[in-house]
Design an enzyme around this catalytic site. Structure first.
Site, short mmCIF file in Angstrom:
data_model
loop_
_atom_site.label_atom_id
_atom_site.label_comp_id
_atom_site.label_asym_id
_atom_site.label_seq_id
_atom_site.Cartn_x
_atom_site.Cartn_y
_atom_site.Cartn_z
N TYR A 152 24.92 -4.98 -3.22
CA TYR A 152 23.69 -5.07 -3.34
C TYR A 152 23.11 -4.18 -3.18
CZ TYR A 152 19.59 -3.49 -6.38
OH TYR A 152 18.65 -2.39 -6.61
N ASP A 184 7.37 -10.61 6.26
CA ASP A 184 7.96 -10.88 5.62
C ASP A 184 8.33 -12.18 4.31
OD1 ASP A 184 9.85 -10.09 3.50
OD2 ASP A 184 11.83 -9.58 5.80
N HIS A 195 16.66 -10.58 6.95
CA HIS A 195 17.83 -9.62 7.20
C HIS A 195 17.05 -7.66 6.82
CE1 HIS A 195 21.71 -11.45 6.28
NE2 HIS A 195 20.26 -11.87 4.85
N HIS A 239 10.03 -8.24 -0.37
CA HIS A 239 10.98 -7.59 -0.71
C HIS A 239 11.85 -8.12 -2.10
CE1 HIS A 239 15.08 -5.34 0.48
NE2 HIS A 239 14.90 -4.95 -1.54
N HIS A 255 10.17 -9.29 -8.65
CA HIS A 255 10.94 -9.14 -10.60
C HIS A 255 11.44 -10.98 -10.77
CE1 HIS A 255 15.46 -8.44 -8.68
NE2 HIS A 255 15.20 -9.57 -7.92
N GLU A 310 10.67 -2.78 -4.55
CA GLU A 310 10.96 -3.17 -5.49
C GLU A 310 11.38 -1.88 -6.56
OE1 GLU A 310 11.26 -6.62 -8.19
OE2 GLU A 310 10.11 -7.75 -6.64
N GLU A 357 12.22 -6.45 -14.22
CA GLU A 357 12.28 -5.41 -13.40
C GLU A 357 10.53 -4.28 -14.39
OE1 GLU A 357 13.53 -4.64 -10.56
OE2 GLU A 357 15.31 -6.42 -10.82
#
Length: 425
Positions: free
Chosen positions: A232, A265, A272, A329, A333, A362, A389
């Site tokens: 994705y 993070d 990643h 990240h 959501h 997001e 979302e």
């Protein structure tokens, strides 16, 4: 197949009369001329090297199909073609058909594929014939098929894992959505342990518990989910690129002491994003901290030495005080508004006024003209996690109550994701 229907006349609703002929007429033929001109314009722009025109061309072509397709054709596509294509693709993944065809430019007959896989030739032929009509394979002759870009892509596990993943954690939940909503007076679910997911899978487990091994019928589900998320995110515009967000200004204002932390993070999975960041901004001052659950961090095979892993539960007090940036990240959501406020409050409590920033990567769903990827993911979040979302207004509603303010929302033209920059209010 014969279907007896006693009501073939006009449908009525009070005084209104609906002419049934509307079902067999194009939905919006008046848009044809305009859409044709737009397609020609975007096609020319793309041919001249404008890469942004590809998405515009794609969306316009989709609008053209929607305008010229009849409602009856649309109904059959949703009810017949798409569900059977999904199941057929998963079957071909299991059989290894995509991998076989991806190895050669030469088409193969159904008989050859059946001999290699052990599938019944007639069965395999029926499946592949349908998938060819859906653009998954290229029909090169009678009972003969070759590859295209999608065929080759689905030969790779990173991509084909999407199908068993969605079967294992979403399809039964999506099918349960109408029943759950009807039983709950058509109110949005807010509890991850009482939502279409728990109804569809007949479980009392939360979605993430399901992914982490509490469903013995799908032992590879967690790994398949990670591959789906990786696929994705691939190829999307990154906030770390200079034309998305002004990273250099973040670096220029950062403290440079040995113990200073540049970015944390939070819930960063296997790192990643930080790996990408250090590759693009290798001279960043300060430490890079990766936080997640112990089982996630233990599963990391390799990690850049510039990144420090740290076990942390984002519901608990944040141990890193006064970092230049805290980064989330695709975390919020997954949770309802109240849970998001708890997560954000832990970060607001340790941010330094006028220095620390919160960066939220997001979707920000626009009020009009939303992309289908954002709207479909919104419904999946509702179905699987009782989450959402969010629109810009909804982001304000979860961010501002914890003492933060949105300073700017950065969204490149060719992206459905944004970077929401926040500071202490």
């Amino acid at each position: 197949m014969t279907i007896n229907n006693e009501s073939n006349g006009s449908a009525t609703n009070g005084a209104a009369i609906i002419d049934p002929r509307v079902a067999t007429m194009p939905s919006a033929p008046e848009k044809l001329a305009h859409l044709q001109k737009e397609i020609e314009t975007h096609s020319q722009a793309y041919s001249n090297g404008d890469t942004d025109a590809r998405l515009k061309l794609l969306e316009t072509a989709r609008s053209l199909v929607q305008a010229m397709e009849t409602p009856q054709e649309t109904m059959l596509r949703y009810c017949w073609a798409q569900p059977t294509a999904f199941a057929s693709i998963e079957t071909c993944i299991d059989l290894g058909i995509f991998f076989i065809l991806a190895q050669t430019n030469k088409p193969k007959t159904v008989a050859e594929l059946a001999a290699t896989t052990g599938a019944e030739p007639e069965l395999l032929g029926r499946i592949m014939k349908h998938l060819a009509t859906m653009g998954v394979f290229v029909e090169t002759g009678m009972n003969e098929y070759g590859r295209n870009g999608l065929t080759t892509t689905l030969a790779m596990k990173r991509y084909n894992d999407a199908w068993p993943c969605i079967t294992g954690c979403t399809l039964p939940a999506a099918n349960a959505l109408p029943t759950w909503l009807k039983k709950n007076d058509y109110r949005s679910p807010t509890d991850g342990k009482d939502c279409p997911f728990t109804l569809g899978f007949k479980t009392d487990c939360h979605f993430f518990e399901f992914l982490n091994g509490k469903n013995p019928d799908y032992p590879e589900l967690g790994a398949q989910f990670n591959n789906l998320m990786s696929a994705y995110h691939q190829g999307r515009p990154s906030w770390m690129d200079g034309n998305f967000y002004p990273v250099q200004s973040l670096i220029d204002g950062a403290k440079t002491g040995d113990e200073d932390v540049f970015i944390v993070d939070v819930g960063g999975n296997k790192g990643h994003d930080l790996e990408e960041f250090i590759s693009k901004w290798p001279n960043t001052p300060g430490k890079l901290i990766l936080q997640d659950q112990p089982q996630v961090l233990e599963d990391i095979e390799s990690l850049n030495t510039a990144i420090t892993p740290m076990v942390h539960d984002f519901y608990e007090e944040q141990p890193i005080k006064g970092a230049r940036a805290y980064f989330l990240h695709s975390v919020l959501h997954d949770w309802n508004d109240e849970t998001c406020k708890k997560i954000l409050s832990q970060l607001a409590a340790v941010m330094t006024p006028g220095y620390s920033k919160l960066l939220i990567n997001e979707n920000v769903v626009p009020n009009t003209g939303a992309h289908w990827q954002a709207t479909s993911l919104d419904l999946i979040m509702m179905i699987d996690l009782a989450a959402k979302e969010r629109t810009e207004q909804q982001w304000h509603e979860v961010i501002e109550p914890v003492g933060l303010k949105i300073t700017k929302i950065w969204t490149p033209l060719d992206s459905v994701e944004s970077l929401i920059e926040c500071e202490l209010a």
